[in-house]
Scaffold this active site. Structure first.
Site, short mmCIF file in Angstrom:
data_model
loop_
_atom_site.label_atom_id
_atom_site.label_comp_id
_atom_site.label_asym_id
_atom_site.label_seq_id
_atom_site.Cartn_x
_atom_site.Cartn_y
_atom_site.Cartn_z
CD GLU A 43 -2.72 1.13 2.59
OE1 GLU A 43 -3.81 1.71 2.57
OE2 GLU A 43 -2.30 0.51 3.61
CE LYS A 116 -7.58 0.99 3.33
NZ LYS A 116 -6.42 1.62 4.03
CB CYS A 157 -4.36 -1.74 4.29
SG CYS A 157 -3.48 -1.47 5.86
#
Length: 280
Positions: A43, A116, A157
């Protein structure tokens, strides 16, 4: 192709884009030299700067992003599949940025991109307050990407704490789940391994999780310990601590079906209601 060598690039991205590109490129070449043909970076490969307002003037639209252009060219040069774990990009008509992951093919084309979904708005007890949603707008769609070695489900994440996302990706055909991350040291020490192994076990997928590691220029400290995990939950490769580097493992995609035959939970869903009183 049922077998592929996958690699995770562990980084310590800083506050300037060009040195981060150089670090990523060097490690990707190292991974290719070790025989990897599917390589994933963490990330925020292009920039990690959580200081208020400091990242904004350095970020550009996807088409103008130097990291994306350089890494696409490198994937084409090396003839590899490259997952750029995420980069921060400007979004037209939006004040907030996107935290966007890209899957690049050996032809340097963008084969898939994923924004995300789950924003890291938390207080973890490390002296910092994380409010990702202030600067980044959440994505609204899960993403599957077809490759010549299998179907990849793309996540980033904090998504790892939302198991329904991974279940839906697996039920839709994913055999490999990517979880590029910049986990804090506090949460990483407590939860990194168990969450990633759980996502692999629950779905019968390989999990490829490249991470940021160490103390960064902006003062943030990330956990490292990049992981590659089998569909049975075994750790196939792990970075030793938080230093930048490369890990790799050979993935046999036939193991996905083997694990799912042994524990066919993806097909065992049952509808149920919720009785909040606990009474019949």
């Amino acid at each position: 192709m049922s077998k592929i060598r996958a690699a995770c690039i562990q980084m310590r991205s800083g506050v300037d884009v060009m040195p981060n590109i150089a670090m990523a490129s060097r490690l990707i070449r190292e991974a290719t030299g070790q025989g990897a043909s599917f390589i994933a970076t963490p990330e925020m490969t292009n920039l990690l700067d959580i200081r208020p307002g400091m990242a904004r003037p350095k970020l550009v639209a996807q088409d103008d992003d130097a990291a994306l252009a350089a890494l696409r060219a490198l994937a084409g040069e090396l003839g590899i599949w490259l997952l750029i774990g995420s980069i921060a990009v400007r979004v037209e008509g939006e004040d907030r940025f996107a935290n966007r992951s890209f899957l690049i093919g050996p032809d340097r084309a963008i084969r898939a991109r994923y924004d995300k979904i789950h924003m890291f708005d938390v207080e973890v007890g490390d002296g910092q307050s994380y409010r990702e949603s202030r600067a980044y707008r959440p994505g609204g769609s899960a993403v599957l990407a077809d490759t010549d070695f299998g179907t990849v489900g793309m996540t980033i994440c904090y998504d790892v704490r939302f198991p329904h996302l991974y279940r839906q990706l697996a039920q839709a055909g994913a055999s490999i789940l990517t979880v590029p991350a910049a986990f804090t040291r506090v949460t990483g020490e407590a939860h990194w391994h168990v969450l990633l192994r759980a996502r692999a076990i629950e779905t019968g997928c390989f999990v490829v999780a490249p991470a940021q590691g160490g103390r960064h220029e902006d003062g943030r400290e990330t956990f490292g310990h990049s992981l590659i995990i089998s569909p049975w939950g075994e750790i196939l490769a792990e970075a030793n601590g938080d230093e930048p580097g490369v890990i790799w493992a050979d993935l046999n995609l036939e193991e996905v079906e083997m694990a799912r035959r042994r524990i066919p939970s993806l097909g065992n869903d049952q509808a149920f209601g919720l009785n909040s009183s606990g009474k019949d």
